[in-house]
Each structure stands twice: as structure tokens, then as C-alpha cells.
Design a protein around this motif. Structure first.
Motif, PDB file in Angstrom:
ATOM      1  N   TRP A   1      -6.096  -5.072  -0.322  1.00  0.00           N
ATOM      2  CA  TRP A   1      -5.122  -5.792  -1.143  1.00  0.00           C
ATOM      3  C   TRP A   1      -3.686  -5.374  -0.835  1.00  0.00           C
ATOM      4  O   TRP A   1      -2.753  -6.122  -1.093  1.00  0.00           O
ATOM      5  N   ARG A   2      -3.529  -4.159  -0.402  1.00  0.00           N
ATOM      6  CA  ARG A   2      -2.222  -3.596  -0.029  1.00  0.00           C
ATOM      7  C   ARG A   2      -1.267  -3.500  -1.224  1.00  0.00           C
ATOM      8  O   ARG A   2      -0.185  -4.092  -1.232  1.00  0.00           O
ATOM      9  N   ILE A   3      -1.693  -2.764  -2.240  1.00  0.00           N
ATOM     10  CA  ILE A   3      -0.823  -2.514  -3.385  1.00  0.00           C
ATOM     11  C   ILE A   3      -0.633  -1.002  -3.544  1.00  0.00           C
ATOM     12  O   ILE A   3      -1.566  -0.272  -3.919  1.00  0.00           O
TER      13      ILE A   3
ATOM     14  N   ILE B   1       3.712  16.762   1.402  1.00  0.00           N
ATOM     15  CA  ILE B   1       2.389  17.233   0.990  1.00  0.00           C
ATOM     16  C   ILE B   1       1.510  16.027   0.668  1.00  0.00           C
ATOM     17  O   ILE B   1       2.002  14.924   0.439  1.00  0.00           O
ATOM     18  N   ASN B   2       0.219  16.294   0.660  1.00  0.00           N
ATOM     19  CA  ASN B   2      -0.766  15.269   0.299  1.00  0.00           C
ATOM     20  C   ASN B   2      -1.726  15.958  -0.665  1.00  0.00           C
ATOM     21  O   ASN B   2      -2.432  16.878  -0.293  1.00  0.00           O
ATOM     22  N   THR B   3      -1.666  15.541  -1.927  1.00  0.00           N
ATOM     23  CA  THR B   3      -2.490  16.192  -2.944  1.00  0.00           C
ATOM     24  C   THR B   3      -3.109  15.161  -3.868  1.00  0.00           C
ATOM     25  O   THR B   3      -2.362  14.353  -4.429  1.00  0.00           O
TER      26      THR B   3
ATOM     27  N   GLY C   1       0.827  -1.205   0.000  1.00  0.00           N
ATOM     28  CA  GLY C   1       0.000   0.000   0.000  1.00  0.00           C
ATOM     29  C   GLY C   1       0.859   1.251   0.000  1.00  0.00           C
ATOM     30  O   GLY C   1       2.099   1.193   0.114  1.00  0.00           O
ATOM     31  N   ALA C   2       0.175   2.393  -0.134  1.00  0.00           N
ATOM     32  CA  ALA C   2       0.879   3.676  -0.029  1.00  0.00           C
ATOM     33  C   ALA C   2       1.506   3.791   1.358  1.00  0.00           C
ATOM     34  O   ALA C   2       2.592   4.341   1.524  1.00  0.00           O
ATOM     35  N   THR C   3       0.825   3.219   2.342  1.00  0.00           N
ATOM     36  CA  THR C   3       1.326   3.263   3.724  1.00  0.00           C
ATOM     37  C   THR C   3       2.697   2.584   3.819  1.00  0.00           C
ATOM     38  O   THR C   3       3.620   3.115   4.443  1.00  0.00           O
ATOM     39  N   GLY C   4       2.811   1.419   3.201  1.00  0.00           N
ATOM     40  CA  GLY C   4       4.085   0.688   3.219  1.00  0.00           C
ATOM     41  C   GLY C   4       5.162   1.433   2.452  1.00  0.00           C
ATOM     42  O   GLY C   4       6.337   1.467   2.860  1.00  0.00           O
TER      43      GLY C   4
ATOM     44  N   THR D   1       5.447  13.296  -1.368  1.00  0.00           N
ATOM     45  CA  THR D   1       4.128  13.679  -1.863  1.00  0.00           C
ATOM     46  C   THR D   1       3.218  12.451  -1.950  1.00  0.00           C
ATOM     47  O   THR D   1       3.521  11.508  -2.684  1.00  0.00           O
ATOM     48  N   ASP D   2       2.166  12.459  -1.158  1.00  0.00           N
ATOM     49  CA  ASP D   2       1.215  11.342  -1.121  1.00  0.00           C
ATOM     50  C   ASP D   2       0.078  11.676  -2.080  1.00  0.00           C
ATOM     51  O   ASP D   2      -0.674  12.629  -1.856  1.00  0.00           O
ATOM     52  N   GLU D   3      -0.038  10.884  -3.155  1.00  0.00           N
ATOM     53  CA  GLU D   3      -1.005  11.191  -4.217  1.00  0.00           C
ATOM     54  C   GLU D   3      -2.046  10.079  -4.375  1.00  0.00           C
ATOM     55  O   GLU D   3      -2.559   9.843  -5.473  1.00  0.00           O
ATOM     56  N   ILE D   4      -2.367   9.415  -3.271  1.00  0.00           N
ATOM     57  CA  ILE D   4      -3.267   8.255  -3.331  1.00  0.00           C
ATOM     58  C   ILE D   4      -4.648   8.618  -3.891  1.00  0.00           C
ATOM     59  O   ILE D   4      -5.332   7.770  -4.454  1.00  0.00           O
ATOM     60  N   TYR D   5      -5.069   9.896  -3.744  1.00  0.00           N
ATOM     61  CA  TYR D   5      -6.398  10.307  -4.263  1.00  0.00           C
ATOM     62  C   TYR D   5      -6.300  10.976  -5.634  1.00  0.00           C
ATOM     63  O   TYR D   5      -7.173  11.756  -6.009  1.00  0.00           O
ATOM     64  N   GLU D   6      -5.250  10.684  -6.391  1.00  0.00           N
ATOM     65  CA  GLU D   6      -4.993  11.431  -7.630  1.00  0.00           C
ATOM     66  C   GLU D   6      -6.138  11.369  -8.639  1.00  0.00           C
ATOM     67  O   GLU D   6      -6.280  12.270  -9.457  1.00  0.00           O
TER      68      GLU D   6
ATOM     69  N   TYR E   1      -3.694  17.406   8.829  1.00  0.00           N
ATOM     70  CA  TYR E   1      -2.895  16.328   8.265  1.00  0.00           C
ATOM     71  C   TYR E   1      -3.647  14.991   8.345  1.00  0.00           C
ATOM     72  O   TYR E   1      -4.672  14.871   9.019  1.00  0.00           O
ATOM     73  N   TYR E   2      -3.081  14.016   7.675  1.00  0.00           N
ATOM     74  CA  TYR E   2      -3.575  12.630   7.743  1.00  0.00           C
ATOM     75  C   TYR E   2      -2.758  11.946   8.841  1.00  0.00           C
ATOM     76  O   TYR E   2      -1.525  11.914   8.770  1.00  0.00           O
ATOM     77  N   GLY E   3      -3.436  11.424   9.855  1.00  0.00           N
ATOM     78  CA  GLY E   3      -2.762  10.927  11.058  1.00  0.00           C
ATOM     79  C   GLY E   3      -1.657   9.905  10.809  1.00  0.00           C
ATOM     80  O   GLY E   3      -0.635   9.910  11.510  1.00  0.00           O
TER      81      GLY E   3
ATOM     82  N   TYR F   1      -3.189   1.845  -5.487  1.00  0.00           N
ATOM     83  CA  TYR F   1      -4.480   1.513  -6.092  1.00  0.00           C
ATOM     84  C   TYR F   1      -5.584   1.228  -5.086  1.00  0.00           C
ATOM     85  O   TYR F   1      -6.691   0.855  -5.471  1.00  0.00           O
ATOM     86  N   SER F   2      -5.302   1.417  -3.785  1.00  0.00           N
ATOM     87  CA  SER F   2      -6.326   1.173  -2.763  1.00  0.00           C
ATOM     88  C   SER F   2      -7.611   1.923  -3.069  1.00  0.00           C
ATOM     89  O   SER F   2      -8.712   1.387  -2.916  1.00  0.00           O
ATOM     90  N   LYS F   3      -7.458   3.181  -3.467  1.00  0.00           N
ATOM     91  CA  LYS F   3      -8.633   4.049  -3.656  1.00  0.00           C
ATOM     92  C   LYS F   3      -9.166   3.946  -5.078  1.00  0.00           C
ATOM     93  O   LYS F   3     -10.369   3.808  -5.279  1.00  0.00           O
ATOM     94  N   ALA F   4      -8.287   4.008  -6.063  1.00  0.00           N
ATOM     95  CA  ALA F   4      -8.729   4.033  -7.461  1.00  0.00           C
ATOM     96  C   ALA F   4      -9.496   2.764  -7.832  1.00  0.00           C
ATOM     97  O   ALA F   4     -10.456   2.820  -8.601  1.00  0.00           O
TER      98      ALA F   4
ATOM     99  N   ALA G   1      -5.768  16.206  -0.812  1.00  0.00           N
ATOM    100  CA  ALA G   1      -5.472  15.980   0.606  1.00  0.00           C
ATOM    101  C   ALA G   1      -6.629  15.362   1.388  1.00  0.00           C
ATOM    102  O   ALA G   1      -7.790  15.702   1.177  1.00  0.00           O
ATOM    103  N   ASN G   2      -6.265  14.490   2.280  1.00  0.00           N
ATOM    104  CA  ASN G   2      -7.138  14.005   3.336  1.00  0.00           C
ATOM    105  C   ASN G   2      -6.683  14.739   4.594  1.00  0.00           C
ATOM    106  O   ASN G   2      -5.488  14.661   4.900  1.00  0.00           O
ATOM    107  N   PRO G   3      -7.502  15.464   5.337  1.00  0.00           N
ATOM    108  CA  PRO G   3      -8.964  15.490   5.294  1.00  0.00           C
ATOM    109  C   PRO G   3      -9.572  16.677   4.563  1.00  0.00           C
ATOM    110  O   PRO G   3     -10.800  16.748   4.454  1.00  0.00           O
TER     111      PRO G   3
HETATM  112  C1  LIG Z   1      -3.755  10.379   2.454  1.00  0.00           C
HETATM  113  C2  LIG Z   1      -3.769   8.900   2.513  1.00  0.00           C
HETATM  114  N1  LIG Z   1      -2.651   8.223   2.180  1.00  0.00           N
HETATM  115  C3  LIG Z   1      -2.616   6.881   2.231  1.00  0.00           C
HETATM  116  C4  LIG Z   1      -3.725   6.153   2.612  1.00  0.00           C
HETATM  117  C5  LIG Z   1      -3.628   4.661   2.692  1.00  0.00           C
HETATM  118  O1  LIG Z   1      -3.317   4.111   1.458  1.00  0.00           O
HETATM  119  P1  LIG Z   1      -2.998   2.556   1.351  1.00  0.00           P
HETATM  120  O2  LIG Z   1      -4.260   1.815   1.632  1.00  0.00           O
HETATM  121  O3  LIG Z   1      -2.561   2.386  -0.069  1.00  0.00           O
HETATM  122  O4  LIG Z   1      -1.938   2.257   2.323  1.00  0.00           O
HETATM  123  C6  LIG Z   1      -4.911   6.807   2.954  1.00  0.00           C
HETATM  124  C7  LIG Z   1      -6.096   6.034   3.390  1.00  0.00           C
HETATM  125  O5  LIG Z   1      -7.059   6.540   3.893  1.00  0.00           O
HETATM  126  C8  LIG Z   1      -4.926   8.211   2.912  1.00  0.00           C
HETATM  127  O6  LIG Z   1      -6.025   8.890   3.247  1.00  0.00           O
END
Ligand SMILES: Cc1ncc(COP(=O)(O)O)c(C=O)c1O
Length: 389
Positions: A243-245, A169-171, A99-102, A201-206, A124-126, A234-237, A173-175
Motif C-alpha cells: 500500500w505504501r503508507i 538507529i533502527n529500533t 512507506g517508511a522507505t519514502g 530513527t526507523d521504528e517500522i517494527y514498533e 544494518y538494513y540494506g 503501517y506496512s508491517k503493523a 532492528a532488522n536484521p
Molecule cells: C527496517 C525497515 N525499515 C523500513 C522497511 C520498509 O518499510 P515500508 O514498506 O513502509 O517502506 C523495512 C521493510 O522490510 C524494514 O525492514
């Protein structure tokens, strides 16, 4: 006072538990509608599921290379070129992770030392804060201001110290749903060059971007390409959070070290699921991604207008699928109190704003997740309309 050595680590003591789980428990207990969890109700595309099934049958059931199968690195490189306008070499610049987290955790462990300061925009995202803390780094906060979540160069300059090593940055952004503009990214690029910083740069919501806003990857600026660590996945898209990718894109000089940490912590991302994502990247058309924006743009509008109608103040997000709203008209001493009052009165669960701020700034805010099916949002709006302020 005992002197037992049976204690948790100092590192763990720094980690902050968010209220999201608690709000979900309270919500379930009263049969409410859960708009607190950041889970999206979209269906997983059939072609993605089939890709994973087929991969299991075809024998993709073993460890992959530490940076992922060649198929997924090549698919991500093609996607980066067409969608992000980024040229990446699947061999030298891509690490597929849990995942993006990993990907972010691996990058932090690979690039940050104990005591390094990382500038982080607030709200920020916690997980970003906890990941930095787990890596021994120190988050340093710079505020963004509603309604458009603007920030100032002076505020950034004011927090620079000899220990500052990176900015995050997160773009989108959450929240808060901010989508960083080209002008803002230019300013940040100059800032990073001036102070010799990495930019995470965290772009998971691109793909979740609304109205006229455009997702721009900071790494498209050639001046900062080598110092930019792009995190996405790809968690969100594809709605496959379990799945953790995810992946990290970086300059060739960082890849081996980030990849080595990724190997150490995760070994590899699940191999048949890597192939499911490959199938999605290779077969889903542009319309698939465009309908994400159309669909969730309309849901955002519906929830924002209900919130406005009932007398609350939503800050209309430019992207992602969360609305941060000023709910100071709901009685309560802090975000938790207000979120609990909202839940008791309407049966709609949200996340207290305090989860996104290091200080009391979050007291007046709650976050609504609108990554939900239209029917769920209809029900939530009907329940919210009953509130008495
Ligand atoms: C900003 C942000 N980054 C990463 C994640 C987690 O992504 P992943 O499931 O790919 O680890 C989230 C999930 O809510 C998120 O909000």
C-alpha cells in the motif's frame, strides 16, 4: 575502452543489490520454504480493507496535500500520543509518504548534503545504506556485538569527523532484533547533543516487541526532539507492504522541506489507502497490537529452539521478526555459500549475513524471517531438523 556517454550514473554504481531476490528465486526453483523475504503472513485487518474500499466509493481518488490527508495526520498524532508518548501536531510535525522507505528518502534528500557522514549501526538494513548513498551521504559503520547487540561509546566517538551530520538507529532492528533501551538512548542523546547531530530513527517494527522489552521512541527525550527524525508506517503493523503508507515525524522547522521533497518524488501517498489506515488506527483495539507481540513472540521461540536443537546459534531477537543466527557450522566460505548449503540440505531459504555488513563479518551469519504463519514455521522447523552438520 570507449568514451560513450551512455553510462549509468555514479550514484547508481554505489547501490548494492541484496541477495534476497536471488535467494527467493533459488527457493522457488526447488519448491522450498522462503524465510528470506521480509514479508509477513498476517492477514490485513478487515476494517483496514473496508476503510480503503469505502474511501474509493466516497471519492478519495485524487492527489492529497503533499503531507497527507488531515484525517491520517490527525490519526497518526493520536496514535503517537497514546502509543509513543509523543506529542505531535498533525499540521506541523507529520508528513505521510510512500512507506517508511519514502519518508526516509525524503528526509535524507532534505537534510543531507553530498559527503555528509551518517553513523549507522551494523548489522544494518540494506535500504538504509542505499538510501544514504542515493542522497550522496556516506555511511560510517559502528558495530553492534551479539548476542545482545551492544555497542560502545568509544566506538561511536572514534568515527566522528567534521563531516558527521547524523546517526541512524533502527529500533526494533532488522536484521538483529535489537530494541534500544532507555539507557542506550540516553547515551545516544548525549552523543548527538555533544556533536550536534541529527538522529534518524526507523521504528517500522514498533509493535513487534517481545518479553520485557519496550519500544521507546528517541523523540520522547525533549532534549533531542528537534534533531530527531522519526520514520515509521503501517506496512508491517497492518501487513500492507504494497500500500505504501508510511510517515516522517519531525520538528516544524524541517517539515516543509521534507514535505517538499516528498511532493517532488511521490506527490502523495495513495489517497484511499491513507483512509484505510485511518480506519485501522481509529477502530483497532489495543488487543490487536498486543496479539502481534504474543503471536510472533511464540513463533520466534519455536524457531529459535529448533535452530538451537540442530546445533546452530540463533541470537534471540528482542523485537521485529528476524533471527540472525551464527551458522558457521554449515560448510561454506561466506554467508551466500552457507545459505545455499542450508537451502540445498533443508529447502529453507534465508538471507546471507553479508547483506547486513560492509565487510566479511557477515560470513558466518544468515537471517531467518519468522513473520510467517504458524503452519509455515512448523514445516520449516521440520525441514531444518533434517540438517546434518
Ligand atoms: C527496517 C525497515 N525499515 C523500513 C522497511 C520498509 O518499510 P515500508 O514498506 O513502509 O517502506 C523495512 C521493510 O522490510 C524494514 O525492514
Amino acid at each position: 575502452m570507449t568514451n560513450s556517454k551512455l553510462t549509468i550514473s555514479r550514484r547508481s554504481e554505489l547501490l548494492v543489490q541484496s541477495e534476497i531476490r536471488n535467494m527467493s528465486i533459488e527457493c522457488d526453483a526447488m519448491g522450498g520454504i522462503n524465510l528470506s523475504q521480509g514479508v509477513c503472513d498476517m492477514d490485513v485487518p478487515e476494517i483496514v480493507k473496508k476503510g480503503a474500499h469505502d474511501a474509493i466509493e466516497a471519492g478519495y481518488n485524487f492527489y492529497t496535500r503533499y503531507d497527507g490527508l488531515p484525517e491520517i495526520r490527525e490519526a497518526i498524532a493520536r496514535k503517537c500520543e497514546s502509543f509513543n508518548h509523543l506529542k505531535v501536531d498533525p499540521e506541523k510535525n507529520v508528513i505521510v509518504s510512500g512507506g517508511a522507505t519514502g519518508a526516509f528518502y525524503s528526509a535524507c534528500l532534505a537534510l543531507l548534503n553530498d559527503g555528509d557522514e551518517v553513523i549507522i549501526f551494523e548489522p544494518y538494513y540494506g535500504y538504509h545504506i542505499n538510501t544514504l548513498a542515493a542522497a550522496g551521504a556516506v555511511p560510517v559503520f559502528v558495530r553492534m556485538h551479539p548476542p545482545d547487540w551492544t555497542f560502545s561509546l568509544q566506538a561511536l566517538e572514534a568515527v566522528i569527523t567534521p563531516h558527521t551530520k547524523a546517526i541512524m538507529i533502527n529500533t526494533p532492528a532488522n536484521p538483529c532484533g535489537k530494541v534500544f533501551s532507555q539507557a542506550e538512548l540516553d547515551l545516544l542523546a548525549d552523543f548527538c547533543i555533544r556533536h550536534d547531530l541529527f538522529i534518524f530513527t526507523d521504528e517500522i517494527y514498533e509493535y513487534f516487541v517481545y518479553d520485557k522489552h519496550k519500544h521507546i521512541s528517541p523523540a520522547t527525550d525533549p532534549r533531542i526532539q528537534d534533531r530527531t527524525i522519526t520514520i515509521s508506517g503501517y506496512s508491517k503493523a497492518y501487513s500492507i507492504t504494497g500500500w505504501r503508507i508510511g510517515y516522517c515525524l519531525c520538528d516544524a522547522k524541517w517539515k516543509e522541506t521534507i514535505g517538499f521533497i516528498n511532493d517532488l518524488v511521490y506527490v502523495c501517498a495513495p489517497s484511499p489507502l491513507q483512509m484505510g489506515v485511518v480506519s485501522g488506527i481509529n477502530h483497532l483495539s489495543e488487543e490487536y497490537y498486543q496479539q502481534i507481540s504474543h503471536r510472533f513472540g511464540a513463533i520466534r521461540d519455536q524457531l529459535c529452539s529448533t535452530l538451537t536443537d540442530i546445533g546452530l546459534t540463533p541470537f534471540v531477537p528482542q523485537g521485529a521478526y528476524y533471527i540472525l543466527a551464527d551458522v558457521s557450522k554449515i560448510a561454506g566460505k561466506d554467508g551466500k555459500d552457507r545459505a545455499m548449503n542450508l537451502l540445498r540440505q533443508t529447502g529453507v531459504a534465508t538471507v546471507p549475513g553479508n547483506a547486513f555488513y560492509h565487510d566479511a563479518m557477515g560470513d558466518n551469519f544468515v537471517r531467518f524471517c519468522f513473520g510467517k504463519d504458524e503452519k509455515v514455521i512448523d514445516q520449516a522447523c521440520a525441514k531444518l531438523s533434517k540438517i546434518k552438520l
